[in-house]
Design a protein around this motif. Structure first.
Motif, PDB file in Angstrom:
ATOM      1  N   THR A   1      17.508 -25.858 -56.649  1.00  0.00           N
ATOM      2  CA  THR A   1      16.340 -26.585 -56.140  1.00  0.00           C
ATOM      3  C   THR A   1      16.760 -27.453 -54.958  1.00  0.00           C
ATOM      4  O   THR A   1      17.938 -27.692 -54.718  1.00  0.00           O
ATOM      5  CB  THR A   1      15.724 -27.489 -57.230  1.00  0.00           C
ATOM      6  N   ILE A   2      15.761 -27.944 -54.233  1.00  0.00           N
ATOM      7  CA  ILE A   2      15.999 -28.860 -53.129  1.00  0.00           C
ATOM      8  C   ILE A   2      15.752 -30.282 -53.631  1.00  0.00           C
ATOM      9  O   ILE A   2      14.902 -30.507 -54.494  1.00  0.00           O
ATOM     10  CB  ILE A   2      15.090 -28.533 -51.912  1.00  0.00           C
ATOM     11  N   LYS A   3      16.487 -31.234 -53.100  1.00  0.00           N
ATOM     12  CA  LYS A   3      16.355 -32.633 -53.525  1.00  0.00           C
ATOM     13  C   LYS A   3      15.643 -33.448 -52.439  1.00  0.00           C
ATOM     14  O   LYS A   3      15.599 -33.067 -51.270  1.00  0.00           O
ATOM     15  CB  LYS A   3      17.734 -33.236 -53.808  1.00  0.00           C
ATOM     16  N   PHE A   4      15.097 -34.601 -52.866  1.00  0.00           N
ATOM     17  CA  PHE A   4      14.318 -35.456 -51.976  1.00  0.00           C
ATOM     18  C   PHE A   4      15.144 -35.897 -50.762  1.00  0.00           C
ATOM     19  O   PHE A   4      14.732 -35.727 -49.609  1.00  0.00           O
ATOM     20  CB  PHE A   4      13.807 -36.669 -52.751  1.00  0.00           C
ATOM     21  N   ARG A   5      16.333 -36.469 -50.998  1.00  0.00           N
ATOM     22  CA  ARG A   5      17.159 -36.955 -49.901  1.00  0.00           C
ATOM     23  C   ARG A   5      17.692 -35.794 -49.051  1.00  0.00           C
ATOM     24  O   ARG A   5      17.863 -35.920 -47.840  1.00  0.00           O
ATOM     25  CB  ARG A   5      18.322 -37.796 -50.444  1.00  0.00           C
ATOM     26  N   GLU A   6      17.903 -34.657 -49.707  1.00  0.00           N
ATOM     27  CA  GLU A   6      18.399 -33.476 -48.999  1.00  0.00           C
ATOM     28  C   GLU A   6      17.390 -32.981 -47.972  1.00  0.00           C
ATOM     29  O   GLU A   6      17.746 -32.668 -46.828  1.00  0.00           O
ATOM     30  CB  GLU A   6      18.708 -32.375 -50.016  1.00  0.00           C
ATOM     31  N   ILE A   7      16.124 -32.919 -48.372  1.00  0.00           N
ATOM     32  CA  ILE A   7      15.111 -32.378 -47.466  1.00  0.00           C
ATOM     33  C   ILE A   7      14.866 -33.327 -46.287  1.00  0.00           C
ATOM     34  O   ILE A   7      14.591 -32.883 -45.170  1.00  0.00           O
ATOM     35  CB  ILE A   7      13.798 -32.072 -48.235  1.00  0.00           C
ATOM     36  N   ILE A   8      15.008 -34.629 -46.526  1.00  0.00           N
ATOM     37  CA  ILE A   8      14.844 -35.600 -45.429  1.00  0.00           C
ATOM     38  C   ILE A   8      15.971 -35.433 -44.417  1.00  0.00           C
ATOM     39  O   ILE A   8      15.741 -35.445 -43.194  1.00  0.00           O
ATOM     40  CB  ILE A   8      14.805 -37.037 -45.984  1.00  0.00           C
ATOM     41  N   GLU A   9      17.201 -35.261 -44.916  1.00  0.00           N
ATOM     42  CA  GLU A   9      18.330 -35.074 -44.011  1.00  0.00           C
ATOM     43  C   GLU A   9      18.201 -33.781 -43.215  1.00  0.00           C
ATOM     44  O   GLU A   9      18.517 -33.739 -42.019  1.00  0.00           O
ATOM     45  CB  GLU A   9      19.643 -35.084 -44.807  1.00  0.00           C
ATOM     46  N   LEU A  10      17.706 -32.717 -43.859  1.00  0.00           N
ATOM     47  CA  LEU A  10      17.467 -31.459 -43.153  1.00  0.00           C
ATOM     48  C   LEU A  10      16.412 -31.633 -42.071  1.00  0.00           C
ATOM     49  O   LEU A  10      16.529 -31.070 -40.974  1.00  0.00           O
ATOM     50  CB  LEU A  10      17.031 -30.376 -44.145  1.00  0.00           C
TER      51      LEU A  10
ATOM     52  N   ASP B   1       2.038 -41.851 -45.207  1.00  0.00           N
ATOM     53  CA  ASP B   1       2.808 -42.145 -46.413  1.00  0.00           C
ATOM     54  C   ASP B   1       3.996 -41.187 -46.463  1.00  0.00           C
ATOM     55  O   ASP B   1       3.889 -40.060 -46.939  1.00  0.00           O
ATOM     56  CB  ASP B   1       1.930 -41.977 -47.656  1.00  0.00           C
ATOM     57  N   SER B   2       5.133 -41.664 -45.998  1.00  0.00           N
ATOM     58  CA  SER B   2       6.305 -40.798 -45.864  1.00  0.00           C
ATOM     59  C   SER B   2       6.849 -40.329 -47.209  1.00  0.00           C
ATOM     60  O   SER B   2       7.386 -39.219 -47.310  1.00  0.00           O
ATOM     61  CB  SER B   2       7.413 -41.523 -45.092  1.00  0.00           C
ATOM     62  N   VAL B   3       6.725 -41.152 -48.234  1.00  0.00           N
ATOM     63  CA  VAL B   3       7.202 -40.751 -49.560  1.00  0.00           C
ATOM     64  C   VAL B   3       6.386 -39.564 -50.072  1.00  0.00           C
ATOM     65  O   VAL B   3       6.929 -38.569 -50.548  1.00  0.00           O
ATOM     66  CB  VAL B   3       7.134 -41.932 -50.553  1.00  0.00           C
ATOM     67  N   VAL B   4       5.072 -39.651 -49.943  1.00  0.00           N
ATOM     68  CA  VAL B   4       4.192 -38.554 -50.367  1.00  0.00           C
ATOM     69  C   VAL B   4       4.456 -37.323 -49.515  1.00  0.00           C
ATOM     70  O   VAL B   4       4.515 -36.192 -50.015  1.00  0.00           O
ATOM     71  CB  VAL B   4       2.706 -38.977 -50.261  1.00  0.00           C
ATOM     72  N   PHE B   5       4.628 -37.538 -48.213  1.00  0.00           N
ATOM     73  CA  PHE B   5       4.883 -36.445 -47.269  1.00  0.00           C
ATOM     74  C   PHE B   5       6.103 -35.626 -47.690  1.00  0.00           C
ATOM     75  O   PHE B   5       6.030 -34.397 -47.857  1.00  0.00           O
ATOM     76  CB  PHE B   5       5.086 -37.046 -45.868  1.00  0.00           C
ATOM     77  N   PHE B   6       7.235 -36.293 -47.879  1.00  0.00           N
ATOM     78  CA  PHE B   6       8.461 -35.574 -48.211  1.00  0.00           C
ATOM     79  C   PHE B   6       8.487 -35.101 -49.672  1.00  0.00           C
ATOM     80  O   PHE B   6       9.067 -34.058 -49.973  1.00  0.00           O
ATOM     81  CB  PHE B   6       9.688 -36.424 -47.892  1.00  0.00           C
ATOM     82  N   THR B   7       7.835 -35.847 -50.554  1.00  0.00           N
ATOM     83  CA  THR B   7       7.749 -35.398 -51.947  1.00  0.00           C
ATOM     84  C   THR B   7       6.982 -34.086 -52.032  1.00  0.00           C
ATOM     85  O   THR B   7       7.366 -33.168 -52.773  1.00  0.00           O
ATOM     86  CB  THR B   7       7.057 -36.463 -52.824  1.00  0.00           C
TER      87      THR B   7
ATOM     88  N   GLU C   1      -1.007 -35.530 -45.440  1.00  0.00           N
ATOM     89  CA  GLU C   1      -0.650 -35.630 -46.863  1.00  0.00           C
ATOM     90  C   GLU C   1      -1.575 -34.776 -47.723  1.00  0.00           C
ATOM     91  O   GLU C   1      -1.118 -34.091 -48.656  1.00  0.00           O
ATOM     92  CB  GLU C   1      -0.683 -37.093 -47.332  1.00  0.00           C
ATOM     93  N   LEU C   2      -2.876 -34.805 -47.418  1.00  0.00           N
ATOM     94  CA  LEU C   2      -3.839 -33.983 -48.147  1.00  0.00           C
ATOM     95  C   LEU C   2      -3.587 -32.504 -47.878  1.00  0.00           C
ATOM     96  O   LEU C   2      -3.678 -31.671 -48.794  1.00  0.00           O
ATOM     97  CB  LEU C   2      -5.267 -34.357 -47.743  1.00  0.00           C
ATOM     98  N   PHE C   3      -3.279 -32.176 -46.633  1.00  0.00           N
ATOM     99  CA  PHE C   3      -2.966 -30.794 -46.282  1.00  0.00           C
ATOM    100  C   PHE C   3      -1.810 -30.266 -47.132  1.00  0.00           C
ATOM    101  O   PHE C   3      -1.879 -29.173 -47.701  1.00  0.00           O
ATOM    102  CB  PHE C   3      -2.609 -30.704 -44.799  1.00  0.00           C
ATOM    103  N   LEU C   4      -0.730 -31.054 -47.243  1.00  0.00           N
ATOM    104  CA  LEU C   4       0.437 -30.624 -48.021  1.00  0.00           C
ATOM    105  C   LEU C   4       0.121 -30.561 -49.506  1.00  0.00           C
ATOM    106  O   LEU C   4       0.600 -29.669 -50.219  1.00  0.00           O
ATOM    107  CB  LEU C   4       1.612 -31.570 -47.766  1.00  0.00           C
ATOM    108  N   SER C   5      -0.705 -31.470 -49.972  1.00  0.00           N
ATOM    109  CA  SER C   5      -1.126 -31.437 -51.378  1.00  0.00           C
ATOM    110  C   SER C   5      -1.881 -30.146 -51.689  1.00  0.00           C
ATOM    111  O   SER C   5      -1.676 -29.523 -52.737  1.00  0.00           O
ATOM    112  CB  SER C   5      -2.012 -32.649 -51.683  1.00  0.00           C
ATOM    113  N   ASN C   6      -2.742 -29.737 -50.764  1.00  0.00           N
ATOM    114  CA  ASN C   6      -3.481 -28.481 -50.942  1.00  0.00           C
ATOM    115  C   ASN C   6      -2.543 -27.277 -50.917  1.00  0.00           C
ATOM    116  O   ASN C   6      -2.707 -26.334 -51.698  1.00  0.00           O
ATOM    117  CB  ASN C   6      -4.545 -28.332 -49.851  1.00  0.00           C
ATOM    118  N   GLN C   7      -1.551 -27.323 -50.028  1.00  0.00           N
ATOM    119  CA  GLN C   7      -0.586 -26.223 -49.964  1.00  0.00           C
ATOM    120  C   GLN C   7       0.190 -26.100 -51.277  1.00  0.00           C
ATOM    121  O   GLN C   7       0.489 -24.984 -51.726  1.00  0.00           O
ATOM    122  CB  GLN C   7       0.387 -26.443 -48.795  1.00  0.00           C
ATOM    123  N   LEU C   8       0.496 -27.221 -51.894  1.00  0.00           N
ATOM    124  CA  LEU C   8       1.184 -27.205 -53.196  1.00  0.00           C
ATOM    125  C   LEU C   8       0.300 -26.575 -54.262  1.00  0.00           C
ATOM    126  O   LEU C   8       0.773 -25.778 -55.093  1.00  0.00           O
ATOM    127  CB  LEU C   8       1.582 -28.627 -53.592  1.00  0.00           C
TER     128      LEU C   8
END
Length: 365
Positions: A3-12, A83-89, A135-142
């Motif tokens: 799996t990918i991790k939260f801090r990992e995806i931010i660094e990428l 909301d960067s936390v929601v964005f990357f989450t 953020e809503l766009f990404l939520s819908n994609q999920l």
């Protein structure tokens, strides 16, 4: 499962994604503006780099952060991350859900590679309104990734078409496609095969089906079956869509009805699509020039012969086709949706496009 991790995806995102997007090496250039919390998260990643055993993980630097802060362009669209936390989450959850979905379809994938592909390409799916709320766009994609309500991994017979059998199957799409999945209908029998255009769709948690395209392919197409498909045009004045697309959509709507899905939305323009296909066209041209040069230098080399033919085939498919593709994804798709009402009286239009939004809304009675 990897799996990918939260801090990992931010660094990428900091070390790879933002540079890939801004360079327009594959996708259109867009700006990202993050909230103060996002800047704090980036600084924290720089101070405490992510480490993954068995992988070389380049550390983010102040230079990378400065590129995000000051590398924006005046001539491209901007995504405002509130909301960067929601964005990357959301990006983490979409990636990890995609890994599970690919596994479900028998496809192995690397978490880091998939994350990089996703973060580079997912913005291609954004509509006009999506830029107002990423953020809503990404939520819908999920939701789209996780919704397996229509999944049919193994081809099965669903009906007949004259003397032929009709089979249905779903496939998972690539990250550069308009949707997570496609539904494929195939007409088969008596040694004849006709694969109908693919339906590119997604379904959200509210049971709404989004149709983003009805896409023709270079697959098997029996001329005998195609002649029978043209009978769908009987009594239709000035038919402006191919009957194979009409029949594929009729079958798809029937699948929705069987599953109790009654609401359909056909989104309007995906904002970055046109520029993306311009870039695709340019790359195809450059690749063909290079392949031709290699073949001229080694004319008897079978590898270069096959490579040239493969690249030329792709070139013929995409070069200078951005206007046609734009038409197929918007005007023709709307024409197709209006057309199937003539074949299914239980489908009704719920709004008037442009006057009441850029999406076409339909209901199966």
């Amino acid at each position: 499962m990897e799996t990918i991790k939260f801090r990992e995806i931010i660094e990428l995102f900091l070390t790879r994604t933002i540079y890939e997007i801004k360079s327009e090496s594959e996708v259109p250039n867009i700006n990202f503006k993050f909230d103060d919390n996002g800047i704090y998260i980036f600084k924290n990643i720089i101070e405490k780099p992510f480490v993954k055993e068995g992988y070389w993980t380049p550390n983010a630097t102040q230079k990378d952060l400065d590129f995000i802060l000051y590398g924006n362009s005046d001539n491209c669209l901007t995504i405002h991350v509130k909301d960067s936390v929601v964005f990357f989450t959301n990006l983490v959850n979409i990636t990890n859900s995609l890994i599970k979905l690919y596994e479900f379809y028998g496809i192995k994938s690397s978490a880091r590679n998939l994350a990089m592909h996703l973060m580079r390409r997912i913005w291609l799916r954004m509509g006009v309104e999506d830029f107002n709320n990423v953020e809503l766009f990404l939520s819908n994609q999920l939701q789209f990734v996780n919704n397996k309500y229509l999944d049919i991994c193994i081809s099965k017979r669903i009906t007949s078409f004259y003397d032929y059998d009709v089979f249905v199957q779903t496939i998972v799409n690539s990250t550069f496609d308009e949707t997570t999945r496609s539904m494929i209908f195939t007409i088969n029998g008596s040694g004849e095969t006709y694969e109908l255009p693919h339906i590119l769709y997604d379904v959200d948690d509210n049971g709404i089906c989004y149709i983003y395209g009805v896409q023709s392919t270079n697959s098997q197409k029996s001329k005998l079956i195609e002649r029978k498909l043209y009978k769908l045009n009987k009594n239709i004045d000035n038919p402006n869509v191919h009957p194979s697309k009409v029949y594929a959509l009729i079958l798809f709507v029937n699948q929705l009805h069987k599953k109790g899905i009654t609401r359909i939305i056909v989104p309007g323009m995906q904002v970055l699509s046109y520029r993306y296909h311009e870039l695709l066209s340019l790359k195809a041209k450059n690749d063909l020039i290079e392949a031709k040069k290699q073949l001229e230098e080694s004319p008897k080399d079978v590898y270069f012969q096959k490579k040239y033919e493969r690249i030329k085939k792709w070139y013929n498919r995409v070069y200078n086709k951005e206007d046609l593709i734009s038409y197929l994804k918007t005007e023709e798709l709307f024409n197709l949706m209006y057309r199937i009402i003539m074949h299914n009286p239980n489908i009704e239009i719920m709004n008037e496009v442009i006057i009441q939004g850029d999406c076409l809304k339909m209901r199966i009675k």
